[in-house]
Design a protein around this motif. Structure first.
Motif, short mmCIF file in Angstrom:
data_model
loop_
_atom_site.label_atom_id
_atom_site.label_comp_id
_atom_site.label_asym_id
_atom_site.label_seq_id
_atom_site.Cartn_x
_atom_site.Cartn_y
_atom_site.Cartn_z
N GLY A 198 42.94 31.23 46.62
CA GLY A 198 41.51 31.10 46.35
C GLY A 198 40.97 32.29 45.59
N CYS A 199 39.67 32.22 45.28
CA CYS A 199 39.08 33.28 44.47
C CYS A 199 37.57 33.36 44.71
CB CYS A 199 39.35 32.99 42.99
SG CYS A 199 38.73 34.29 41.93
N ASN A 200 37.06 34.60 44.72
CA ASN A 200 35.61 34.80 44.95
C ASN A 200 34.87 35.17 43.67
OD1 ASN A 200 36.27 34.50 47.61
ND2 ASN A 200 36.16 36.67 48.13
N ASN A 201 35.55 35.13 42.55
CA ASN A 201 34.94 35.77 41.37
C ASN A 201 34.03 34.89 40.52
OD1 ASN A 201 35.85 38.44 41.74
ND2 ASN A 201 37.91 37.69 41.28
N PHE A 202 34.22 33.60 40.57
CA PHE A 202 33.34 32.67 39.83
C PHE A 202 33.14 33.06 38.38
CE2 PHE A 202 32.39 31.84 44.25
CZ PHE A 202 32.36 30.46 44.28
N CYS A 203 34.21 33.29 37.66
CA CYS A 203 34.11 33.42 36.20
C CYS A 203 33.54 32.08 35.74
CB CYS A 203 35.48 33.68 35.59
SG CYS A 203 36.24 35.15 36.29
N THR A 204 32.60 32.11 34.79
CA THR A 204 31.80 30.89 34.59
C THR A 204 32.58 29.73 33.97
OG1 THR A 204 31.04 31.80 32.50
CG2 THR A 204 29.59 32.12 34.41
N TYR A 205 33.75 30.03 33.37
CA TYR A 205 34.54 28.96 32.73
C TYR A 205 35.54 28.33 33.71
CZ TYR A 205 37.43 33.10 32.67
OH TYR A 205 38.08 34.23 33.06
N CYS A 206 35.69 28.91 34.90
CA CYS A 206 36.91 28.65 35.69
C CYS A 206 36.69 27.77 36.92
CB CYS A 206 37.49 30.00 36.11
SG CYS A 206 39.02 29.83 37.04
N VAL A 207 37.61 26.82 37.11
CA VAL A 207 37.49 25.88 38.24
C VAL A 207 38.11 26.40 39.54
CG1 VAL A 207 37.54 23.74 36.84
CG2 VAL A 207 39.70 24.76 37.63
N VAL A 208 38.89 27.47 39.44
CA VAL A 208 39.70 27.86 40.61
C VAL A 208 38.91 28.09 41.90
CG1 VAL A 208 41.37 29.55 41.50
CG2 VAL A 208 41.63 28.64 39.20
N PRO A 209 37.75 28.79 41.85
CA PRO A 209 37.00 28.93 43.12
C PRO A 209 36.60 27.57 43.70
CG PRO A 209 36.20 30.48 41.48
CD PRO A 209 37.11 29.53 40.75
N ASN A 210 36.43 26.56 42.83
CA ASN A 210 36.09 25.22 43.33
C ASN A 210 37.32 24.51 43.88
OD1 ASN A 210 33.76 25.95 42.10
ND2 ASN A 210 33.83 24.43 40.47
N GLY A 228 48.54 36.16 43.49
CA GLY A 228 47.17 35.96 43.96
C GLY A 228 46.30 35.80 42.73
N GLN A 229 45.16 35.13 42.86
CA GLN A 229 44.28 34.98 41.69
C GLN A 229 43.75 36.33 41.26
OE1 GLN A 229 44.16 32.62 39.77
NE2 GLN A 229 45.21 31.16 41.08
N ASN A 230 43.53 37.20 42.25
CA ASN A 230 43.17 38.59 41.96
C ASN A 230 43.83 39.46 43.02
OD1 ASN A 230 42.08 41.04 41.34
ND2 ASN A 230 40.01 40.54 42.04
N SER A 268 46.06 40.72 38.02
CA SER A 268 45.16 41.83 38.27
C SER A 268 43.84 41.59 37.56
CB SER A 268 45.75 43.09 37.65
OG SER A 268 46.44 43.83 38.59
N HIS A 269 42.74 41.67 38.29
CA HIS A 269 41.43 41.55 37.63
C HIS A 269 41.00 42.95 37.18
CE1 HIS A 269 37.35 40.59 36.67
NE2 HIS A 269 37.42 39.36 37.17
N PRO A 270 40.66 43.13 35.90
CA PRO A 270 40.32 44.49 35.42
C PRO A 270 39.19 45.16 36.19
CG PRO A 270 40.56 42.97 33.58
CD PRO A 270 40.62 42.14 34.83
N ASN A 292 30.80 36.16 33.25
CA ASN A 292 30.70 36.77 34.60
C ASN A 292 31.97 37.54 34.97
OD1 ASN A 292 29.40 37.37 37.03
ND2 ASN A 292 30.35 35.65 38.08
N ARG A 293 32.50 38.29 34.03
CA ARG A 293 33.74 39.02 34.30
C ARG A 293 33.48 40.39 34.96
NH1 ARG A 293 38.62 37.01 34.91
NH2 ARG A 293 39.69 38.71 33.87
N ASN A 294 32.25 40.89 34.82
CA ASN A 294 31.90 42.15 35.51
C ASN A 294 32.67 43.39 35.06
OD1 ASN A 294 29.72 41.53 37.33
ND2 ASN A 294 31.17 40.10 38.25
FE1 SF4 Z 1 39.04 33.74 39.74
FE2 SF4 Z 1 40.65 34.31 37.71
FE3 SF4 Z 1 39.26 32.05 37.72
FE4 SF4 Z 1 38.02 34.34 37.39
S1 SF4 Z 1 39.56 33.45 35.99
S2 SF4 Z 1 37.35 32.69 38.73
S3 SF4 Z 1 39.22 35.71 38.67
S4 SF4 Z 1 40.87 32.61 39.15
#
Ligand code: SF4
Ligand code: SAM
Ligand code: F3S
Length: 424
Positions: free
Chosen positions: A143-155, A187-189, A224-226, A263-265
């Motif tokens: 799973g992932c908590n980052n919610f990058c705006t293009y990405c479905v993974v947190p969903n 891991g996603q991050n 690794s998330h930067p 939303n990469r922060n």
């Molecule tokens: Fe998470 Fe990576 Fe998707 Fe961002 S790109 S929401 S860090 S899985």
């Protein structure tokens, strides 16, 4: 009664995480005496492990599933990363949809009573049936908590949930004892590993502990998330011999406004500072990245910043994606206003820089000696990867599968090297 042993076929799409998930599904199906087949048409059950990161992955499922309808008695199951919005259409194709966290329900779906896999167990703790005998993936979180705006993974995978370090270390220890030579922590991050656990290790501490296990093996990790890469982590990579000199650090864009909309922060300056720190501390170092072209509203000028960043970093490998709008994500409401033709053109431009740099980087290695982990044999060649993740091939009459060998590099192409066993 039909006593024929039932066969299952796994169709794995997407990333390494899905491969690790498949290895747990395999354990469950083998425990109820199902047999894996590599031939799809022989299967009684087809399990698709989906990837929803781009629309193309979903279209492939729709395409392939047309053949399944004609097959009487075939059971089709969908799991992996599926977005809520696609589920109604998927329900029309598949007999069953099952959340990846609930794969221990598979026997029941197949009308088999089994108590071999505890229903309450976290699915990542199911002992996997690994796909390979030399290299293994070990998920450390899901799973992932980052919610990058293009990405479905947190969903699709939900919020980040870490495995206990005790469990991870136990699995790694067992792998090394069983002769595995390479472990990749997934891991996603990975950098936010453990933040959801009380009194457990941070990622640099976990990496250190795995490194310190007794045995001869390589250790890699992804992704690794930067925004969360610490100096402590860089020190751990630099100071430990089992941790490979390879970093996958997805940048996604070289423009600060686009990064903000994603939303990469972090900023491109922060990213470049990390690259500098890594290059200063770790030598040689292989660097790869992920980048998206044609994010909604990305102007030609903003895209030029991605070009500039590529020219600065000189990546050894890059996974360049054309933006694909995905329902349920933050950027879905933004107009996908960059044409496919323009996205292709931008991808081509980055690809050209990547190829030029990768070839240059590879040429510098000619006449040097690299340590290789041999993982494949085909025709007259053995194949493997160097510590720095370079593909290398060489000839030998001896069986060297699963061994570390020293290879003197004689030739290079853009993404591969060829050499001979170092004499003496
Ligand atoms: Fe998470 Fe990576 Fe998707 Fe961002 S790109 S929401 S860090 S899985
Ligand atoms: N967690 C990793 C990170 O933070 O970079 C990435 C995981 S994501 C599943 C894998 C890659 O797919 C991303 O790095 C991104 O480049 C790409 N990707 C994700 N969503 C996308 C989209 N909607 N369109 C195009 N590429 C996408
Ligand atoms: Fe991986 Fe695709 Fe899921 S990239 S985490 S399988 S959406």
């Amino acid at each position: 009664m039909d006593n024929k042993q039932k066969k299952y076929y796994l169709w794995i799409l997407g990333c390494q995480m899905n491969i690790a998930d498949a290895e747990r599904i395999r354990t469950i199906l083998n425990s109820i005496n199902y047999l894996e087949t590599n031939i799809e048409k022989d299967a009684d059950v087809i399990i698709t492990i989906a990837c929803s990161v781009k629309q193309s992955g979903i279209d492939r499922i729709f395409g392939k599933s047309k053949n399944w309808k004609k097959r009487k008695n075939l059971i089709t199951i969908l799991t992996g990363c599926v977005v809520k919005e696609d589920k109604p259409k998927m329900e029309k194709i598949f007999n069953h949809l099952i959340n990846i966290h609930e794969i221990n329900k598979l026997p029941r779906l197949l009308n088999i009573e089994s108590d071999k896999i505890s229903p309450s167990r976290d699915y990542l703790e199911i002992l996997p049936q690994y796909s390979d005998k030399i290299k293994a993936y070990v998920p450390i979180s899901n799973g992932c908590n980052n919610f990058c705006t293009y990405c479905v993974v947190p969903n699709t995978r939900g919020r980040e949930k870490s495995r206990s370090s005790e469990n991870i270390l136990k699995e790694c220890k067992e792998l090394i004892k069983n002769g595995y030579k390479e472990i990749t922590l997934l891991g996603q991050n990975v950098n936010s590993y453990g933040l959801d656990l009380k009194n457990d290790l941070s990622f640099p501490e976990l990496l250190q502990k795995v490194n310190d296990l007794e045995g001869s093996f390589w250790l890699r990790f992804s992704t690794s998330h930067p925004k969360d890469m610490s100096d402590e982590l860089i020190e751990v990579i630099a100071n430990n011999k089992n941790i490979c000199n390879y970093i996958h650090l997805p940048v996604q864009s070289g423009n600060n406004d686009v990064l903000k909309k994603m939303n990469r922060n972090y900023t491109k300056e922060h990213y470049l500072e990390l690259i500098n720190k890594l290059k200063n501390k770790i030598n040689p170092l292989f660097i790869s990245t992920d980048i998206i072209v044609g994010f909604p509203g990305e102007t030609k000028k903003q895209f030029k910043d991605s070009i500039k960043l590529f020219k600065k970093v000189k990546f050894d490998m890059a996974y360049i994606s054309q933006y694909s709008p995905r329902q349920g994500t933050g950027s879905f409401k933004l107009e996908d206003n960059i044409s496919n033709k323009e996205k292709k053109k931008r991808k081509f431009k980055l690809d050209k820089i990547l190829k030029k740099d990768a070839l240059k980087n590879n040429k510098k290695i000619i006449s040097k000696t690299l340590k290789i982990l041999v993982d494949r044999h085909k025709n007259e060649y053995y194949y493997g990867k160097s510590e720095t993740y370079r593909d290398v091939r060489f000839k030998s009459n001896k069986n060297l599968l699963g061994q570390f060998v020293k290879i003197k590099i004689l030739k290079s192409t853009t993404f591969s090297l060829e050499g001979e066993i170092k004499k003496g």
